[in-house]
Write a protein that holds these residues in place. Structure first.
Motif, mmCIF file in Angstrom:
data_model
loop_
_atom_site.group_PDB
_atom_site.id
_atom_site.type_symbol
_atom_site.label_atom_id
_atom_site.label_comp_id
_atom_site.label_asym_id
_atom_site.label_seq_id
_atom_site.Cartn_x
_atom_site.Cartn_y
_atom_site.Cartn_z
ATOM 1 N N VAL A 99 -55.610 -35.011 -0.130
ATOM 2 C CA VAL A 99 -55.182 -34.033 0.863
ATOM 3 C C VAL A 99 -55.425 -34.597 2.259
ATOM 4 O O VAL A 99 -56.546 -34.994 2.599
ATOM 5 C CB VAL A 99 -55.924 -32.687 0.702
ATOM 6 C CG1 VAL A 99 -55.466 -31.694 1.764
ATOM 7 C CG2 VAL A 99 -55.689 -32.121 -0.689
ATOM 8 N N TRP A 100 -54.367 -34.633 3.046
ATOM 9 C CA TRP A 100 -54.380 -35.154 4.409
ATOM 10 C C TRP A 100 -54.280 -33.972 5.351
ATOM 11 O O TRP A 100 -53.344 -33.180 5.275
ATOM 12 C CB TRP A 100 -53.204 -36.101 4.561
ATOM 13 C CG TRP A 100 -52.940 -36.678 5.912
ATOM 14 C CD1 TRP A 100 -53.809 -36.823 6.947
ATOM 15 C CD2 TRP A 100 -51.692 -37.230 6.355
ATOM 16 N NE1 TRP A 100 -53.181 -37.435 8.000
ATOM 17 C CE2 TRP A 100 -51.881 -37.684 7.659
ATOM 18 C CE3 TRP A 100 -50.439 -37.371 5.761
ATOM 19 C CZ2 TRP A 100 -50.855 -38.276 8.397
ATOM 20 C CZ3 TRP A 100 -49.438 -37.961 6.485
ATOM 21 C CH2 TRP A 100 -49.650 -38.412 7.797
ATOM 22 N N ARG A 101 -55.275 -33.844 6.234
ATOM 23 C CA ARG A 101 -55.283 -32.729 7.186
ATOM 24 C C ARG A 101 -55.441 -33.244 8.610
ATOM 25 O O ARG A 101 -56.211 -34.172 8.868
ATOM 26 C CB ARG A 101 -56.434 -31.783 6.886
ATOM 27 C CG ARG A 101 -56.248 -30.977 5.625
ATOM 28 C CD ARG A 101 -57.312 -29.880 5.497
ATOM 29 N NE ARG A 101 -57.005 -29.002 4.397
ATOM 30 C CZ ARG A 101 -57.481 -29.141 3.169
ATOM 31 N NH1 ARG A 101 -58.296 -30.140 2.894
ATOM 32 N NH2 ARG A 101 -57.154 -28.294 2.214
ATOM 33 N N LEU A 102 -54.692 -32.609 9.525
ATOM 34 C CA LEU A 102 -54.812 -32.853 10.957
ATOM 35 C C LEU A 102 -55.037 -31.495 11.623
ATOM 36 O O LEU A 102 -54.428 -30.508 11.225
ATOM 37 C CB LEU A 102 -53.531 -33.481 11.512
ATOM 38 C CG LEU A 102 -53.172 -34.856 10.967
ATOM 39 C CD1 LEU A 102 -51.725 -35.197 11.295
ATOM 40 C CD2 LEU A 102 -54.108 -35.902 11.548
ATOM 41 N N THR A 128 -45.191 -39.850 -2.826
ATOM 42 C CA THR A 128 -44.676 -38.717 -2.058
ATOM 43 C C THR A 128 -45.833 -37.978 -1.401
ATOM 44 O O THR A 128 -46.903 -37.846 -1.985
ATOM 45 C CB THR A 128 -43.922 -37.734 -2.983
ATOM 46 O OG1 THR A 128 -42.914 -38.436 -3.699
ATOM 47 C CG2 THR A 128 -43.277 -36.603 -2.196
ATOM 48 N N ILE A 129 -45.588 -37.523 -0.181
ATOM 49 C CA ILE A 129 -46.529 -36.626 0.494
ATOM 50 C C ILE A 129 -45.720 -35.413 0.921
ATOM 51 O O ILE A 129 -44.724 -35.536 1.631
ATOM 52 C CB ILE A 129 -47.169 -37.275 1.734
ATOM 53 C CG1 ILE A 129 -47.891 -38.566 1.362
ATOM 54 C CG2 ILE A 129 -48.130 -36.290 2.418
ATOM 55 C CD1 ILE A 129 -48.326 -39.402 2.559
ATOM 56 N N ARG A 130 -46.129 -34.244 0.472
ATOM 57 C CA ARG A 130 -45.472 -33.000 0.873
ATOM 58 C C ARG A 130 -46.440 -32.238 1.765
ATOM 59 O O ARG A 130 -47.570 -31.987 1.370
ATOM 60 C CB ARG A 130 -45.110 -32.158 -0.338
ATOM 61 C CG ARG A 130 -44.113 -32.832 -1.253
ATOM 62 C CD ARG A 130 -43.692 -31.914 -2.398
ATOM 63 N NE ARG A 130 -42.994 -32.633 -3.441
ATOM 64 C CZ ARG A 130 -41.756 -33.068 -3.378
ATOM 65 N NH1 ARG A 130 -41.067 -32.869 -2.292
ATOM 66 N NH2 ARG A 130 -41.203 -33.711 -4.389
ATOM 67 N N GLY A 131 -45.961 -31.907 2.956
ATOM 68 C CA GLY A 131 -46.858 -31.233 3.883
ATOM 69 C C GLY A 131 -46.136 -30.303 4.823
ATOM 70 O O GLY A 131 -44.903 -30.254 4.862
ATOM 71 N N SER A 132 -46.925 -29.563 5.587
ATOM 72 C CA SER A 132 -46.325 -28.669 6.568
ATOM 73 C C SER A 132 -47.225 -28.544 7.790
ATOM 74 O O SER A 132 -48.448 -28.666 7.705
ATOM 75 C CB SER A 132 -46.041 -27.293 5.968
ATOM 76 O OG SER A 132 -47.234 -26.643 5.617
ATOM 77 N N TRP A 133 -46.558 -28.318 8.920
ATOM 78 C CA TRP A 133 -47.219 -28.060 10.192
ATOM 79 C C TRP A 133 -47.243 -26.558 10.423
ATOM 80 O O TRP A 133 -46.285 -25.854 10.089
ATOM 81 C CB TRP A 133 -46.468 -28.727 11.337
ATOM 82 C CG TRP A 133 -46.778 -30.178 11.474
ATOM 83 C CD1 TRP A 133 -46.049 -31.216 10.992
ATOM 84 C CD2 TRP A 133 -47.898 -30.752 12.158
ATOM 85 N NE1 TRP A 133 -46.654 -32.412 11.333
ATOM 86 C CE2 TRP A 133 -47.791 -32.147 12.042
ATOM 87 C CE3 TRP A 133 -48.986 -30.216 12.851
ATOM 88 C CZ2 TRP A 133 -48.722 -33.024 12.591
ATOM 89 C CZ3 TRP A 133 -49.913 -31.089 13.391
ATOM 90 C CH2 TRP A 133 -49.773 -32.472 13.263
ATOM 91 N N ASP A 146 -44.583 -23.787 10.908
ATOM 92 C CA ASP A 146 -43.695 -24.384 11.903
ATOM 93 C C ASP A 146 -42.566 -25.135 11.188
ATOM 94 O O ASP A 146 -41.405 -24.768 11.287
ATOM 95 C CB ASP A 146 -44.488 -25.303 12.824
ATOM 96 C CG ASP A 146 -43.746 -25.690 14.081
ATOM 97 O OD1 ASP A 146 -42.644 -25.166 14.316
ATOM 98 O OD2 ASP A 146 -44.254 -26.529 14.842
ATOM 99 N N PHE A 147 -42.907 -26.196 10.448
ATOM 100 C CA PHE A 147 -41.898 -26.927 9.692
ATOM 101 C C PHE A 147 -42.567 -27.733 8.592
ATOM 102 O O PHE A 147 -43.771 -27.942 8.593
ATOM 103 C CB PHE A 147 -41.037 -27.824 10.592
ATOM 104 C CG PHE A 147 -41.789 -28.893 11.342
ATOM 105 C CD1 PHE A 147 -41.908 -30.172 10.822
ATOM 106 C CD2 PHE A 147 -42.377 -28.607 12.568
ATOM 107 C CE1 PHE A 147 -42.598 -31.153 11.520
ATOM 108 C CE2 PHE A 147 -43.064 -29.574 13.270
ATOM 109 C CZ PHE A 147 -43.182 -30.864 12.760
ATOM 110 N N THR A 148 -41.756 -28.165 7.640
ATOM 111 C CA THR A 148 -42.213 -28.910 6.473
ATOM 112 C C THR A 148 -41.792 -30.381 6.621
ATOM 113 O O THR A 148 -40.707 -30.672 7.107
ATOM 114 C CB THR A 148 -41.596 -28.320 5.196
ATOM 115 O OG1 THR A 148 -41.996 -26.948 5.096
ATOM 116 C CG2 THR A 148 -42.038 -29.066 3.964
#
Length: 155
Positions: A99-102, A128-133, A146-148
């Protein structure tokens, strides 16, 4: 300290190294035939920093560069972000268990008009990395999607 904490933290980021195709999905917006962005993560300065470069072939979206560093004492990450609009920001970052978090909740080089956070999940095969802001306009009480982003390894 001998630097082993930082080295272990940096080694966890190896899964990001390489070339990726990035697709964005903005709620309520249809963007047919929009070319995908290109993102490259590469080590620099003897492997002490991971550089992320993103080129987006859409005029409304900025190209960007980010430099990821690990604290030598704690292994905590900081991402220094810069883009073609002249925006410079600093994000607290974590990367554990795929899990990558900013997170940006404090003013830095630019005013803090809103708070931001990103969460991305790396697939088991690392392809693959699936994430969202998300953004918050009320001191992190309420977060709005906000967006994926979907990163797909291409190299």
């Amino acid at each position: 300290m001998d630097g082993s904490v930082r080295q272990e933290a940096l080694e966890r980021l190896d899964v990001l190294a390489g070339e990726w195709v990035v697709e964005a999905d903005f709620p309520g917006q249809t963007m047919p035939d929009t070319p995908a962005a290109r993102c490259v993560f590469e080590w620099t300065l003897d492997g002490r920093f991971l550089v992320q470069r993103t080129e987006i072939p859409v005029a409304e979206a900025p190209d960007s560069m980010a430099i990821i560093a690990a604290d030598p004492e704690t292994g905590a990450y900081t991402q220094h972000y810069f883009d073609s609009r002249g925006v410079a920001r600093v994000y607290a970052m974590s990367f554990a268990g795929g899990v990558w978090r900013l997170l940006r909740e404090a003013p830095d080089f630019s005013p803090l008009d809103f708070r931001q956070r990103f969460t991305g999940q790396v697939s088991d095969d690392g392809a693959t990395i699936r994430g969202s802001w998300e953004t918050s306009h009320d001191d992190s009480t309420t977060w709005e999607h906000d967006f994926t982003l979907t990163y797909r390894r291409s190299g």
